[in-house]
Write an enzyme that holds these catalytic residues in place. Structure first.
Site, PDB file in Angstrom:
ATOM      1  N   TYR A  55      -1.497  -2.189  -3.903  1.00 51.91           N
ATOM      2  CA  TYR A  55      -1.237  -0.753  -4.057  1.00 51.91           C
ATOM      3  C   TYR A  55       0.192  -0.447  -4.484  1.00 51.91           C
ATOM      4  CZ  TYR A  55      -5.793  -0.041  -1.953  1.00 51.91           C
ATOM      5  OH  TYR A  55      -7.147  -0.054  -1.714  1.00 51.91           O
ATOM      6  N   GLY A 150      -5.707  -5.970  -1.983  1.00 51.55           N
ATOM      7  CA  GLY A 150      -6.563  -5.500  -0.895  1.00 51.55           C
ATOM      8  C   GLY A 150      -7.597  -4.487  -1.308  1.00 51.55           C
ATOM      9  N   GLY A 155     -12.734  -1.425   2.890  1.00 54.23           N
ATOM     10  CA  GLY A 155     -13.850  -0.493   2.940  1.00 54.23           C
ATOM     11  C   GLY A 155     -13.606   0.803   2.209  1.00 54.23           C
ATOM     12  N   GLU A 396     -13.045   3.820  13.438  1.00 55.95           N
ATOM     13  CA  GLU A 396     -14.006   3.880  12.348  1.00 55.95           C
ATOM     14  C   GLU A 396     -15.373   3.433  12.849  1.00 55.95           C
ATOM     15  OE1 GLU A 396     -12.416   1.060   9.716  1.00 55.95           O
ATOM     16  OE2 GLU A 396     -10.517   2.134   9.434  1.00 55.95           O
ATOM     17  N   HIS A 482      -4.936  -4.581   8.654  1.00 61.25           N
ATOM     18  CA  HIS A 482      -3.897  -3.646   8.226  1.00 61.25           C
ATOM     19  C   HIS A 482      -2.502  -4.151   8.571  1.00 61.25           C
ATOM     20  CE1 HIS A 482      -7.230  -0.453   9.053  1.00 61.25           C
ATOM     21  NE2 HIS A 482      -7.404  -1.036   7.880  1.00 61.25           N
ATOM     22  N   GLY A 510       3.364  -2.269   1.811  1.00 61.68           N
ATOM     23  CA  GLY A 510       3.156  -2.049   3.233  1.00 61.68           C
ATOM     24  C   GLY A 510       4.201  -2.669   4.132  1.00 61.68           C
ATOM     25  N   ASN A 520      -6.235   4.003   8.348  1.00 59.25           N
ATOM     26  CA  ASN A 520      -6.218   3.008   7.275  1.00 59.25           C
ATOM     27  C   ASN A 520      -5.010   3.297   6.387  1.00 59.25           C
ATOM     28  OD1 ASN A 520      -9.005   3.977   8.074  1.00 59.25           O
ATOM     29  ND2 ASN A 520      -9.436   1.929   7.298  1.00 59.25           N
ATOM     30  N   PHE A 522      -3.794   2.369   3.217  1.00 67.32           N
ATOM     31  CA  PHE A 522      -3.517   2.191   1.796  1.00 67.32           C
ATOM     32  C   PHE A 522      -3.127   3.473   1.069  1.00 67.32           C
ATOM     33  CE2 PHE A 522      -8.210   2.747   1.253  1.00 67.32           C
ATOM     34  CZ  PHE A 522      -8.240   3.644   0.190  1.00 67.32           C
TER      35      PHE A 522
END
Length: 543
Positions: A55, A150, A155, A396, A482, A510, A520, A522
């Protein structure tokens, strides 16, 4: 109306990726291959190098290219764009093969057993597969390998953190600009969307989520819908049998063949479409050093698909943007400091790491509350108990797509665990080690237990203890999805990711976030990268 320039760049970038797949090329660029490969030969010099394609790396490359800066991206994984013998790029979770795992001879899925039987994992051929598990003492970390990082294996849950918690985690940033400018920009680029609530209520594919919502309600807990980068319009067509299935065919942790807007379809496609970006795959950066003139030299191993080193290169550049993630970026800087290649790096490198409070657990439902033999692999609901003053949790509601009825409800709990780990460099092994003990996971387990004990009491249910291997346990606290921290913003770097002690060396992923963001991560990583690179280009980059 003429198409938007960004849309044109994405289309051109997608064409570049498709052409590379057809040709079996490891160099991805809109430039002629000879020109593109010239940029990454040993002894070459390029203006900017971005390490990784996740990312933060993807944001950095696109914005540098838009500013007119020729940029080389180095990715240790492969391009996932070529169908295997079965006609699919990625394998599913129920029948994993060599495409699943990064140089393993057996898969290592988060759920390692069923009814205590070793029926989940499979023996496979060694291959640069899409999912890796990096093992440390007392903690393992799942990471994606390939162009898109990632984004290939997660998900897709695109959750924005609570504003007040982000202020606590990153107190030196302007939260108003983050929520008013950079989060919306990230969501638009990532193509975030929401499931149609009417379809959610009626489809068999989300029975498992509705069961958990009902049981959470009995405990006085509320649920929220979670945005995603999976195309829910495509998912409805999957359910109707009009398109090939992906989320509804047991695909997610080893990649999605359809429906998902991973980075190779968004930021990276747009970056390639500028004609300023070259991506070299199967290129692992091993070391960074600085020359007397202030430029940098990266030592890079080019490997084949068997993991053998084909050649070692040295590539020079003026600007280095580290986007290899919490583990990769931190290890590169630790190695540089401890080997004397970058001796002025500070003591904050390696500190402030955390697993985002990740804990996985499962509960058994009653026989009269089946969770469904058909389950979409894309989560869309979360139990939001973050306002709990003692044990804040965002959980989640995850699928368990076994292809048969299991009467099981699975959850990934994100907790506010204050514990932090530290990376140190093991010179003998040539790698980073994580100092993290099992006791440091205890606050996360206590928070998750507090929430799910309430659900079990309210519904007269109990924990499933057969899913996480032996010995039997209700909570899996020894792995995470994560990883965050290691090069914390405002400590190891300045407030915009500039590494302290060196000019033109940046972290933009990150690793900047100190161990926890409450959801989450991202979207937060993407928005923070947009913020940082905007300032860096304006103030640092010579055009």
């Amino acid at each position: 109306m003429a198409p938007h320039p960004l849309s044109r760049r994405r289309l051109l970038g997608r064409a570049v990726l498709s052409a590379a797949a057809l040709a079996g090329a490891s160099t991805l660029s809109a430039l002629p291959q000879a020109v593109a490969q010239q940029r990454s030969r040993s002894g070459s010099f390029v203006p900017a190098v971005v390490v990784g394609t996740g990312y933060g790396a993807a944001v950095s490359a696109l914005r540098l290219a838009e500013a007119g800066i020729p940029t080389l991206m180095l990715e240790m994984g492969r391009l996932w764009n070529t169908p295997g013998p079965d006609g699919r790029v990625f394998c599913g979770m129920l029948n994993p093969d060599r495409r699943s795992s990064w140089f393993r001879t057996r898969t290592q899925a988060p759920l390692s057993s069923f009814l205590w039987l070793d029926v989940v994992n499979r023996d496979i051929e060694r291959y640069p597969g899409v999912l890796d598990r990096v093992d440390y003492d007392h903690m393992s970390v799942y990471v994606g390998r390939g162009v898109g990082g990632g984004s290939l294996v997660n998900g897709g849950m695109a959750v924005v953190p609570r504003r007040e918690y982000l202020r606590q985690v990153l107190p030196r940033i302007d939260s108003a600009r983050m929520y008013g400018r950079y989060f919306p920009r990230a969501n638009a680029m990532l193509r975030v969307n929401l499931i149609d609530k009417g379809w959610f209520e009626s489809t068999d594919w989300y029975r498992f989520a509705r069961v958990s919502r009902e049981q959470a309600g009995r405990a006085g807990l509320h649920t929220v819908f979670i945005p995603n980068v999976y195309d829910f319009g495509y998912m409805r067509r999957e359910a109707d049998g009009r398109v090939p299935r992906s989320a509804l065919a047991g695909e997610v942790i080893y990649g999605n063949n359809h429906g998902k807007a991973s980075l190779d379809k968004t930021y990276l496609a747009a970056a390639l479409g500028t004609g300023k970006v070259v991506i070299e795959t199967l290129h692992q950066v091993r070391a960074i050093r600085q020359e007397r003139d202030g430029s940098y030299v990266l030592t890079v191993d080019q490997t084949d698909e068997g993991g053998a080193v084909l050649r070692r290169k040295e590539i020079g550049c003026r600007y280095v943007f580290l986007g290899a993630g919490s583990l990769g970026s931190t290890e590169l800087l630790l190695r540089a400091r401890e080997t004397g290649a970058l001796p002025d790096l500070g003591t904050e490198i390696g500190r402030g790491w955390g697993p985002n409070g990740n804990v996985m657990t499962a509960r058994a439902s009653h026989l009269w509350q089946p969770t469904g033999a058909h389950q979409s692999c894309i989560p869309v609901l979360g139990i939001d108990d973050w306002d709990n003053p003692d044990h804040p949790v965002f959980a989640e509601i995850a699928p368990l797509p076994a292809g048969l009825e299991t009467w099981a409800s699975l959850y990934l709990a994100i907790t506010r665990n204050p514990e932090r780990g530290t990376f140190v460099y093991d010179k003998a092994a040539g790698r980073a080690r994580l100092r993290w003990t099992r006791d440091q996971s205890a606050p996360a387990v206590a928070a998750a237990r507090s929430l799910f004990d309430r659900m079990n009491r309210a519904n007269r249910t109990h924990y499933r203890r057969d899913l996480f291997g032996t010995p039997a346990k209700a909570f899996a606290d020894d792995f995470c999805y994560h990883p965050l921290g290691g090069c914390v913003l405002g400590r190891a770097t300045d407030d915009y990711g500039r590494v302290r002690g060196y000019r033109h060396l940046y972290v933009n992923d990150g690793a900047l976030i100190p161990g926890s963001v409450g959801v989450n991560p991202f979207v937060t990583i993407t928005a923070l990268a947009e913020r940082n690179v905007e300032r860096v280009i304006a103030e640092d980059i010579a055009r």
